[in-house]
Design a protein around this motif. Structure first.
Motif, PDB file in Angstrom:
ATOM      1  N   THR A 196      36.337 -42.833  -7.069  1.00 55.80           N
ATOM      2  CA  THR A 196      36.279 -43.822  -6.015  1.00 55.80           C
ATOM      3  C   THR A 196      36.195 -43.123  -4.682  1.00 55.80           C
ATOM      4  O   THR A 196      37.075 -42.357  -4.332  1.00 55.80           O
ATOM      5  CB  THR A 196      37.538 -44.706  -6.039  1.00 55.80           C
ATOM      6  OG1 THR A 196      37.775 -45.128  -7.362  1.00 55.80           O
ATOM      7  CG2 THR A 196      37.380 -45.894  -5.134  1.00 55.80           C
ATOM      8  N   THR A 207      30.179 -36.793 -10.899  1.00 53.11           N
ATOM      9  CA  THR A 207      30.852 -37.641  -9.913  1.00 53.11           C
ATOM     10  C   THR A 207      31.658 -36.827  -8.898  1.00 53.11           C
ATOM     11  O   THR A 207      31.754 -37.208  -7.733  1.00 53.11           O
ATOM     12  CB  THR A 207      31.766 -38.647 -10.628  1.00 53.11           C
ATOM     13  OG1 THR A 207      32.533 -37.964 -11.615  1.00 53.11           O
ATOM     14  CG2 THR A 207      30.959 -39.738 -11.290  1.00 53.11           C
ATOM     15  N   LEU A 217      24.256 -42.012 -11.301  1.00 51.66           N
ATOM     16  CA  LEU A 217      25.449 -42.451 -10.603  1.00 51.66           C
ATOM     17  C   LEU A 217      25.290 -43.922 -10.227  1.00 51.66           C
ATOM     18  O   LEU A 217      24.306 -44.301  -9.590  1.00 51.66           O
ATOM     19  CB  LEU A 217      25.663 -41.612  -9.338  1.00 51.66           C
ATOM     20  CG  LEU A 217      25.952 -40.129  -9.568  1.00 51.66           C
ATOM     21  CD1 LEU A 217      26.044 -39.397  -8.243  1.00 51.66           C
ATOM     22  CD2 LEU A 217      27.246 -39.945 -10.359  1.00 51.66           C
ATOM     23  N   ILE A 271      22.671 -44.730  -7.288  1.00 49.81           N
ATOM     24  CA  ILE A 271      22.580 -43.778  -6.172  1.00 49.81           C
ATOM     25  C   ILE A 271      21.601 -42.664  -6.557  1.00 49.81           C
ATOM     26  O   ILE A 271      21.893 -41.833  -7.426  1.00 49.81           O
ATOM     27  CB  ILE A 271      23.955 -43.184  -5.831  1.00 49.81           C
ATOM     28  CG1 ILE A 271      24.945 -44.303  -5.508  1.00 49.81           C
ATOM     29  CG2 ILE A 271      23.848 -42.214  -4.659  1.00 49.81           C
ATOM     30  CD1 ILE A 271      26.369 -43.824  -5.307  1.00 49.81           C
ATOM     31  N   VAL A 294      27.087 -47.595  -8.743  1.00 52.23           N
ATOM     32  CA  VAL A 294      28.163 -48.230  -7.983  1.00 52.23           C
ATOM     33  C   VAL A 294      28.837 -49.287  -8.851  1.00 52.23           C
ATOM     34  O   VAL A 294      28.166 -50.170  -9.391  1.00 52.23           O
ATOM     35  CB  VAL A 294      27.612 -48.885  -6.694  1.00 52.23           C
ATOM     36  CG1 VAL A 294      28.724 -49.646  -5.962  1.00 52.23           C
ATOM     37  CG2 VAL A 294      26.989 -47.838  -5.777  1.00 52.23           C
ATOM     38  N   THR A 319      33.443 -47.629  -5.281  1.00 53.52           N
ATOM     39  CA  THR A 319      33.837 -47.013  -6.540  1.00 53.52           C
ATOM     40  C   THR A 319      32.563 -46.732  -7.320  1.00 53.52           C
ATOM     41  O   THR A 319      31.643 -47.561  -7.346  1.00 53.52           O
ATOM     42  CB  THR A 319      34.749 -47.925  -7.363  1.00 53.52           C
ATOM     43  OG1 THR A 319      34.085 -49.156  -7.603  1.00 53.52           O
ATOM     44  CG2 THR A 319      36.044 -48.205  -6.637  1.00 53.52           C
ATOM     45  N   ILE A 320      32.483 -45.555  -7.927  1.00 57.66           N
ATOM     46  CA  ILE A 320      31.283 -45.191  -8.677  1.00 57.66           C
ATOM     47  C   ILE A 320      31.659 -44.640 -10.046  1.00 57.66           C
ATOM     48  O   ILE A 320      32.787 -44.203 -10.274  1.00 57.66           O
ATOM     49  CB  ILE A 320      30.411 -44.152  -7.937  1.00 57.66           C
ATOM     50  CG1 ILE A 320      31.123 -42.793  -7.856  1.00 57.66           C
ATOM     51  CG2 ILE A 320      30.023 -44.650  -6.556  1.00 57.66           C
ATOM     52  CD1 ILE A 320      30.241 -41.681  -7.311  1.00 57.66           C
ATOM     53  N   SER A 321      30.690 -44.667 -10.935  1.00 60.57           N
ATOM     54  CA  SER A 321      30.831 -44.015 -12.235  1.00 60.57           C
ATOM     55  C   SER A 321      29.482 -43.430 -12.609  1.00 60.57           C
ATOM     56  O   SER A 321      28.484 -43.662 -11.925  1.00 60.57           O
ATOM     57  CB  SER A 321      31.300 -44.995 -13.312  1.00 60.57           C
ATOM     58  OG  SER A 321      30.294 -45.937 -13.596  1.00 60.57           O
ATOM     59  N   GLN A 322      29.469 -42.679 -13.687  1.00 61.77           N
ATOM     60  CA  GLN A 322      28.215 -42.107 -14.185  1.00 61.77           C
ATOM     61  C   GLN A 322      27.837 -42.846 -15.458  1.00 61.77           C
ATOM     62  O   GLN A 322      28.640 -42.943 -16.387  1.00 61.77           O
ATOM     63  CB  GLN A 322      28.392 -40.615 -14.464  1.00 61.77           C
ATOM     64  CG  GLN A 322      27.091 -39.890 -14.769  1.00 61.77           C
ATOM     65  CD  GLN A 322      27.328 -38.404 -14.997  1.00 61.77           C
ATOM     66  OE1 GLN A 322      28.189 -38.016 -15.790  1.00 61.77           O
ATOM     67  NE2 GLN A 322      26.586 -37.570 -14.306  1.00 61.77           N
TER      68      GLN A 322
END
Length: 428
Positions: free
Chosen positions: A16, A168, A133, A155, A135, A123-126
């Motif tokens: 995050t 990340t 990446l 992203i 959101v 907040t992001i994840s893969q």
């Protein structure tokens, strides 16, 4: 399965930006290392933790013993070389949520009790398949939110640097910065490419906002929960008690765009709405379950509608899934994000840190929502344009009858109130 609740976080909030620490409130670093660990000792410490705790006993079909031999046979002249090897080693697990943080990254993950953060507020994840990446959600009223970043945005670039092959942690390092400095994100949304220039800021997050509303359903309570942080439970308790004193006839709980946070916070809040029944089950690699259940101390039994969307993730899915499966609430909106993994965050002896996926969770009905999410009882779609207009450009319409998801929620709530036979006097 014994789990230290304060160290339990959910996979959806694995990384995050400006809010990474919110996912780990209650995690206390050792401050200074107990002793100066050698590079090889740090590598082995990470290997040992994964070996004992990682959710997949096959380690992604990898010979984990051979991995230990491979990486301990290497020579390391400094910690940075060890950190590089640790990240290589963890990549073999194919799990973007099991990740290593160097001392600076781990320090930045800590947050004090004020909840004041620095960053852009996403907040992001893969993505586990594409490795892109993604959101999860922007945090309400943060720079990313105001700039128009949306859940599920991909992203592509950070300050014109491609994110292809980037993990990340690397993304966090590039996006993080001092307040009043700028970062440029290149975003892919529904096939279109957009560029956002965002000014970083110091952010203070209040997880709960609430109000008493007059509506076609009568006098109702509206509660918006933005984050499952350590103080969310206390703020939720205060909101419900205040609204109860105002004799509301029912509630709309808004979890739209809530990316999750602490597991114990979601359980704590579920108990405020649910008098009996299972809330969530966590399952480790031995198949052992730890069930969290209601404790008979619900603060209200009045009708409840929950608003959800594709930005409602992890702890939001635990709360909404628990109340849906126990027929305590009706879910209105769109399918949720779909992250059902639990992590433990560990400080390491050299001041670095490790987040390791230790379990998955199921809703009370036994549903594994990872990668799918929770389907609402009543689907009300908003286009990205509608959502952006509502949440950014016409905020005064949010949670009014001009908000289609809220309006449908109020309609359903009115029917519930009528079915329970709550009198006009009780509505006033």
């Amino acid at each position: 399965m014994v789990i230290t609740k304060s160290r339990l976080v959910l996979g959806a909030t694995a990384v995050t930006l400006s809010t990474i620490a919110v996912t780990s409130l209650g995690i206390h670093s050792r401050g200074q290392a107990l002793f100066k660990a050698s590079p090889k000792e740090t590598v082995d410490e990470v290997w040992q933790i994964v070996n004992r705790q990682y959710v997949d006993g096959t380690f992604n079909q990898v010979d984990w013993q051979a991995v230990r031999k491979e990486y301990l046979n290497k020579s390391y002249s400094n910690q940075q070389e060890a950190y590089k090897s640790i990240r290589e080693m963890l990549k073999k697990l194919g799990d973007p949520y099991t990740r290593f943080m160097d001392p600076e990254e781990f320090k930045n993950m800590q947050v004090d009790t004020s909840g004041e953060l620095t960053g852009i507020g996403i907040t992001i994840s893969q993505d586990e398949k594409t490795k892109q990446l993604v959101v999860i959600a922007p945090i309400e009223d943060t720079p990313a939110f105001k700039a128009g970043i949306l859940a599920k945005d991909i992203i592509l670039k950070i300050n014109n640097k491609s994110t292809q092959g980037m993990d990340t942690n690397q993304a966090v390092s590039l996006i993080r910065g001092e307040p009043n400095t700028k970062v440029t994100l290149t975003i892919q949304r529904n096939g279109a490419i957009k560029q956002f220039n965002i000014t970083r800021a110091r952010i203070e997050i209040h997880p709960v906002r609430y109000s008493q509303k007059q509506s076609p359903a009568g006098n109702i309570g509206y509660i918006r929960l933005n984050q499952f942080s350590a103080n969310a439970g206390k703020e939720m308790q205060n909101a419900i008690k205040d609204l109860e004193s105002k004799k509301v006839a029912g509630y709309v709980l808004d979890l739209r765009g809530n990316p999750g946070g602490l597991l114990f916070s979601s359980v704590e809040i579920a108990r405020m709405w649910l008098d009996k029944g299972t809330i969530v089950s966590t399952i480790d690699r031995q198949g052992e379950q730890e069930r969290e259940v209601a404790n008979g101390r619900a603060l209200t039994n009045k009708p409840l509608v929950i608003l959800v969307d594709k930005g409602s993730a992890s702890a939001s899915e635990i709360l909404s899934g628990a109340l849906k499966d126990n027929k305590r609430a009706v879910l209105v909106g769109t399918q949720t994000f779909g992250k059902g993994l639990v992590q433990s965050v560990r400080p390491l002896d050299d001041g670095s840190g490790l987040a390791v996926t230790i379990a998955k969770y199921h809703t009370p009905s036994g549903k594994d929502i990872n990668k799918h999410g929770i389907d609402p009882d009543v689907k009300v779609d908003l286009t990205d344009a509608q959502r952006q207009d509502l949440w950014l450009h016409e905020r005064d319409k949010l949670a009014t009858m001009a908000d289609p998801q809220y309006a449908k929620g109020v309609e359903i709530l009115g029917k519930q109130i009528a079915a329970k036979g709550i009198t006009s006097a009780e509505k006033n």
